[in-house]
Design a protein around this motif. Structure first.
Motif, PDB file in Angstrom:
ATOM      1  N   ARG A 179      33.383 -12.883  15.158  1.00  0.00           N
ATOM      2  CA  ARG A 179      33.894 -13.826  14.148  1.00  0.00           C
ATOM      3  C   ARG A 179      35.354 -14.167  14.413  1.00  0.00           C
ATOM      4  O   ARG A 179      35.778 -15.324  14.265  1.00  0.00           O
ATOM      5  N   ASN A 180      36.140 -13.177  14.819  1.00  0.00           N
ATOM      6  CA  ASN A 180      37.551 -13.427  15.119  1.00  0.00           C
ATOM      7  C   ASN A 180      37.703 -14.338  16.333  1.00  0.00           C
ATOM      8  O   ASN A 180      38.596 -15.196  16.364  1.00  0.00           O
ATOM      9  N   GLU A 181      36.849 -14.159  17.327  1.00  0.00           N
ATOM     10  CA  GLU A 181      36.894 -15.032  18.498  1.00  0.00           C
ATOM     11  C   GLU A 181      36.507 -16.460  18.127  1.00  0.00           C
ATOM     12  O   GLU A 181      37.058 -17.425  18.661  1.00  0.00           O
ATOM     13  N   ALA A 182      35.561 -16.597  17.216  1.00  0.00           N
ATOM     14  CA  ALA A 182      35.177 -17.934  16.747  1.00  0.00           C
ATOM     15  C   ALA A 182      36.356 -18.616  16.052  1.00  0.00           C
ATOM     16  O   ALA A 182      36.624 -19.809  16.249  1.00  0.00           O
ATOM     17  N   ARG A 183      37.066 -17.848  15.240  1.00  0.00           N
ATOM     18  CA  ARG A 183      38.254 -18.393  14.577  1.00  0.00           C
ATOM     19  C   ARG A 183      39.272 -18.883  15.612  1.00  0.00           C
ATOM     20  O   ARG A 183      39.811 -19.986  15.498  1.00  0.00           O
ATOM     21  N   LYS A 184      39.533 -18.060  16.615  1.00  0.00           N
ATOM     22  CA  LYS A 184      40.505 -18.432  17.643  1.00  0.00           C
ATOM     23  C   LYS A 184      40.096 -19.715  18.345  1.00  0.00           C
ATOM     24  O   LYS A 184      40.929 -20.583  18.631  1.00  0.00           O
ATOM     25  N   ALA A 185      38.796 -19.849  18.652  1.00  0.00           N
ATOM     26  CA  ALA A 185      38.316 -21.029  19.376  1.00  0.00           C
ATOM     27  C   ALA A 185      38.541 -22.305  18.572  1.00  0.00           C
ATOM     28  O   ALA A 185      39.004 -23.324  19.101  1.00  0.00           O
ATOM     29  N   VAL A 186      38.211 -22.264  17.284  1.00  0.00           N
ATOM     30  CA  VAL A 186      38.364 -23.458  16.443  1.00  0.00           C
ATOM     31  C   VAL A 186      39.842 -23.773  16.222  1.00  0.00           C
ATOM     32  O   VAL A 186      40.263 -24.937  16.306  1.00  0.00           O
ATOM     33  N   GLU A 187      40.629 -22.749  15.950  1.00  0.00           N
ATOM     34  CA  GLU A 187      42.051 -22.987  15.705  1.00  0.00           C
ATOM     35  C   GLU A 187      42.764 -23.453  16.969  1.00  0.00           C
ATOM     36  O   GLU A 187      43.681 -24.276  16.902  1.00  0.00           O
TER      37      GLU A 187
END
Length: 575
Positions: free
Chosen positions: A485-493
């Protein structure tokens, strides 16, 4: 062939090896290959074209150690930053990379071989020592130290290069010059005194005034020489910045300034980096180089203090001025005086005089919120470019990312939210339900942790691409692991979108109770393996923006809470 800062000749390896280009290309096709990463590609381009003269390859261990200890190569020539080729242990242990072998180095963008390295040695770096020596502290808050410890591989390879060809660029080709080409360009323009301005940020009125002042004081022309390789994470992309530089050029007196792009991978190394930048600019034919306040500084360390003093870079460069063969022009910050509508050096402002300034943080806030940016700070043309690349939040894309047990109600909430957002009509909204993604994008994946992580990576990639274009995404996988989930956040941001994690915390017993399909019952009997909440863990989110429970609140109420959150953060509502 003009002199380098070291009294030697500009080492243009591409020109040197041009007669053997076809022969070297044929040889490369038969050799073991290494595909370069982004930093290595920047480094090799500047080695091959002479920007890194006197280097003719990546540093061997003797040169590496000497640079760390003495800011010099083993032969005594001034060189402050280690330029190294890192490779992983598996390549070395397999015997593919060893002393005396020749290896083809390939461009990751097109897989073409751009050089061949003859390996002199393979060695294990002391990364803690390198961090302390080059960057002043082994502090992971420094972006280059973070890169060193998290991205750099286990071994370094030293050796000389034979050039096949430079990497091909498809953007702003008219502003890309090798050192030889830029020297010839200066000669064509009859420029004999050139002051270079280093930047990795957009330019505003203060930068224009600073460079014009430097030109007047030293009777020079101005070369705007921005870095368009790797810079500090979070910096404005080079496409936006180059458009800004091109808009700034007409603001200079006719014939005073020119623009050339530098494919450098910055290390944000403060004093050592300033010294390095001066050497590079001399190689590109400049006679003067501006070193400003906190040159190439990375910001705050882990203790909340600046990594380097404001004038440490100027002091180190001054120490080596007799060897550099380029005059360094030290500059302090300039301040805007509204009474006279001019920028003047901060140390020349009379006591009690009112001055104005907008910090980088404040500028980003104004861009984010759509607040006005005064003309005294930057030019209207620059404002237009920055607002195109950094629209207000009401025009930015975003992703609402649900996580929770299967049958928690996340899919129903996500579907209702998409309908509500589409009803508002502010931006197209895409729905990515877990079962849909499993059928369309991830049909070959199972339910191991690795496969689950890959599934989330794919959802994040799609969400980031949509958000990059200003769209909205509503995604509802199970997403049981915090790291994914944290990696997904990084990708979108990273793509410039907002990311909102919603934990649908419906208790497991309620999810089971509401299951009319018998899926949970089959999992409890062992007929389904790796089922989240039964025989596979669910990690409660540590960074959810909103936590809801579908067993206690109706879908409409939960959707309303999410809409209020998006409105509060400026992503929907008034445009």
């Amino acid at each position: 062939m003009a002199n380098t800062p070291h009294g030697g000749q500009l080492l243009d390896l591409v020109a040197r090896d041009a007669p053997r280009r076809a022969e070297l290309a044929s040889e490369a096709a038969t050799l073991y290959s290494i595909t370069l990463n982004e930093r290595q590609l920047c480094d090799i381009e500047l080695i091959l074209n002479g920007g890194f003269s006197p280097l003719t390859g990546f540093l061997n261990q003797q040169d590496y150690t000497s640079v760390l200890d003495n800011l010099r190569l083993a032969n005594g020539l001034l060189w402050p930053v280690p330029i190294t080729l890192d490779v992983n242990a598996a390549q070395v242990q397999a015997g593919n990379i060893k002393q005396g072998t020749r290896i083809a180095l390939r461009n990751p963008q097109d897989d073409n071989a751009i050089a061949i390295i003859t390996i002199q040695d393979v060695y294990t770096p002391d990364k803690h020592r390198e961090a302390a020596a080059v960057f002043g502290a082994d502090d992971i808050a420094h972006p280059a130290v973070h890169y060193l410890h998290t991205e750099t591989k286990e071994f370094y390879v030293g050796g000389s290069l034979d050039a096949i060809d430079l990497p091909t660029h498809f953007d702003y080709v008219e502003h890309r010059f090798t050192p030889s080409e830029l020297r010839a360009h200066f000669k064509k323009l009859n420029w004999t005194r050139v002051v270079a301005f280093q930047t990795r940020n957009p330019m505003h009125r203060a930068h224009r005034e600073l460079t014009v002042r430097a030109a007047r004081l030293r009777h020079c022309n101005v070369l705007i020489h921005p870095v368009v390789g790797m810079t500090k994470p979070g910096d404005i992309d080079h496409y936006t910045r180059v458009r800004v530089y091109k808009a700034i050029l007409p603001k200079y007196p006719q014939g005073m300034a020119a623009l050339s792009l530098l494919p450098l991978a910055m290390r944000m190394g403060g004093p050592r980096e300033a010294l390095w930048h001066a050497i590079i600019r001399k190689n590109f034919g400049c006679t003067h180089f501006i070193v400003g306040r906190d040159h190439a500084g990375p910001g705050k360390n882990s203790a909340g203090q600046d990594f380097y003093g404001p004038y440490d870079a100027q002091h180190l460069v001054a120490k080596y001025k007799d060897e550099l063969d380029i005059e360094v022009v030290p500059f302090q910050m300039v301040a805007y005086v509204p009474e006279t509508d001019e920028y003047i050096p901060a140390d020349e402002v009379p006591e009690g005089t009112k001055t104005l300034n907008i910090s980088g943080t404040e500028l980003r806030r104004r861009l984010k919120t759509g607040a006005s940016i005064p003309d005294w700070f930057t030019y209207p043309e620059v404002q237009t470019i920055l607002r195109q690349s950094h629209p207000a939040r009401s025009q930015q894309g975003f992703a609402v990312f649900f996580t929770g047990f299967w049958n928690s109600g996340a899919a129903q909430i996500a579907t209702a939210l998409q309908m509500s957002l589409n009803q508002g009509g502010q931006r197209p909204t895409t729905l990515l339900l877990g079962e849909t993604i499993r059928a369309e994008l991830s049909s070959e994946l199972g339910f191991s942790k690795k496969d689950r992580d890959v599934n989330i990576q794919r959802i994040a990639f799609v969400a980031a691409e949509i958000a990059k274009c200003g769209g909205a995404v509503v995604a509802a996988p199970i997403a049981p692991y915090d790291s994914a989930r944290n990696e997904a956040r990084k990708a979108v941001e990273k793509a410039g979108g907002g990311f909102f994690l919603v934990h649908v915390a419906t208790p497991l017993e309620d999810c089971i109770k509401r299951d009319r399909s018998g899926t949970y019952a089959r999992a409890q009997k062992g007929e389904i393996k790796g089922f989240t909440g039964i025989d596979d863990p669910y990690e409660v989110p540590s960074s959810a923006q909103l936590t809801v429970d579908a067993s206690k609140a109706p879908v409409s109420q939960i959707v309303h809470e999410i809409i209020l959150l998006l409105e509060k953060e400026g992503y929907i509502g008034e445009r």
